[in-house]
Design an enzyme around this catalytic site. Structure first.
Site, mmCIF file in Angstrom:
data_model
loop_
_atom_site.group_PDB
_atom_site.id
_atom_site.type_symbol
_atom_site.label_atom_id
_atom_site.label_comp_id
_atom_site.label_asym_id
_atom_site.label_seq_id
_atom_site.Cartn_x
_atom_site.Cartn_y
_atom_site.Cartn_z
ATOM 1 C CG ASP A 47 -2.044 -0.939 1.185
ATOM 2 O OD1 ASP A 47 -2.102 -1.752 0.229
ATOM 3 O OD2 ASP A 47 -2.887 -0.902 2.100
ATOM 4 C CG ASP A 48 0.283 3.774 2.427
ATOM 5 O OD1 ASP A 48 -0.916 3.618 2.123
ATOM 6 O OD2 ASP A 48 0.688 3.828 3.597
ATOM 7 C CG HIS A 77 -4.314 2.523 -0.883
ATOM 8 N ND1 HIS A 77 -5.209 1.740 -0.175
ATOM 9 C CD2 HIS A 77 -3.450 3.025 0.048
ATOM 10 C CE1 HIS A 77 -4.885 1.762 1.113
ATOM 11 N NE2 HIS A 77 -3.837 2.545 1.268
ATOM 12 C CG HIS A 99 -3.881 6.856 2.713
ATOM 13 N ND1 HIS A 99 -4.056 6.760 4.065
ATOM 14 C CD2 HIS A 99 -3.453 5.642 2.291
ATOM 15 C CE1 HIS A 99 -3.748 5.532 4.470
ATOM 16 N NE2 HIS A 99 -3.378 4.831 3.396
ATOM 17 C CE1 TYR A 112 -5.074 5.736 7.850
ATOM 18 C CE2 TYR A 112 -7.015 6.538 6.667
ATOM 19 C CZ TYR A 112 -5.745 6.749 7.180
ATOM 20 O OH TYR A 112 -5.133 7.976 7.018
ATOM 21 C CG HIS A 114 2.111 -0.111 4.550
ATOM 22 N ND1 HIS A 114 1.736 -1.149 5.388
ATOM 23 C CD2 HIS A 114 1.007 0.656 4.376
ATOM 24 C CE1 HIS A 114 0.457 -1.002 5.718
ATOM 25 N NE2 HIS A 114 0.005 0.075 5.122
#
Length: 250
Positions: free
Chosen positions: A46-47, A101, A105, A142, A198
């Site tokens: 992610d991210d 994603h 965020h 999340y 991540h």
């Protein structure tokens, strides 16, 4: 209707969507917590996009493994920066899966109907432009979702991907702790694993992921994309990537 309205709103950088029906039963996107194909592991990240993607991609590719990258549009860096464009293309061209994603965020459960769509479509548009794909999967920031998020995902043709294993890297786990989680899980030998990591954490890229790949492969798992671990297609459609223009700004 929905996508034609969105196409007309590109220049304004604001998604135009149909109002959410309130007095009828609404279909919801499927929520995925684990893989379905035996002996598969889907390592997800992610991210990003972020510069550690090169190390993660190379660690996977050199070991005959694939991963899935859930990209944000404006989190650690803007998705239209040239560095981010290069990072996304590198992972995609290496055969890894790319997915959504969302843009900023944000916790989607705290947003309005229009804001939820805006967070979703901006990343979809970016992936269409950069590598020519419309993702079939999204991961809410999340891991938070509610009925509105699931309905929005459904009408956008996407499934919602959560996880059944967390390396803990985003909540302060050290590299040693994350590696121990992988070691213990591989010894317990579940049939499948859908693992959250991540892309933006150096120790994850340089230490944890090479260890995890080797450990899981030694335990007999195939390391594949989310789509492959479900026996499904990664994208709603694919086409040619576009050449950057001045309107690639939001």
């Amino acid at each position: 209707m929905l996508f034609s309205a969105i196409a007309l709103s590109v220049l304004a950088c604001v998604a135009t969507v149909e109002a959410a029906p309130t007095n009828e039963k609404r279909q919801q996107a499927q929520v995925i917590y684990g893989c379905t194909q035996p002996n598969t592991v889907a390592l997800t990240f992610d991210d990003g996009p972020y510069w550690y993607i090169y190390d993660i991609s190379n660690a996977l590719t050199s070991r005959g493994a694939k991963g899935t990258f859930f990209f944000s549009g404006n989190n650690y860096q803007r998705i239209y920066d040239q560095g981010a464009i290069d990072q996304i293309k590198y992972a995609y061209n290496a055969g890894h899966q790319v997915a959504s994603h969302t843009w900023g965020h944000k916790d989607l459960t705290s947003l309005t109907w229009d804001q939820i769509h805006d967070e979703m479509w901006r990343v979809e548009l970016a992936l269409q432009r950069i590598v020519g794909v419309q993702p079939a999967f999204m991961r809410p920031p999340y891991g938070n979702y509610d009925d509105e998020v699931l309905y929005a995902s459904y009408i956008r043709g996407q499934k919602v991907v959560i996880w059944d294993f967390d390396s803990g890297d985003s909540v302060g786990a050290s590299a040693a702790e994350s590696k121990e989680r992988y070691r213990t899980t591989s010894l317990n030998r579940p049939s499948t694993l859908l693992a959250l990591n991540h892309e933006t954490i150096e120790s994850t890229a340089h230490d944890v992921i090479p260890y995890a790949i080797d450990r899981l492969q030694s335990a007999g798992y195939r390391l594949v994309t989310v789509a492959e671990c479900l026996g499904e297609q990664p994208y709603q459609w694919t086409g040619a990537p576009q050449t950057p223009t001045s309107d690639w700004r939001c």
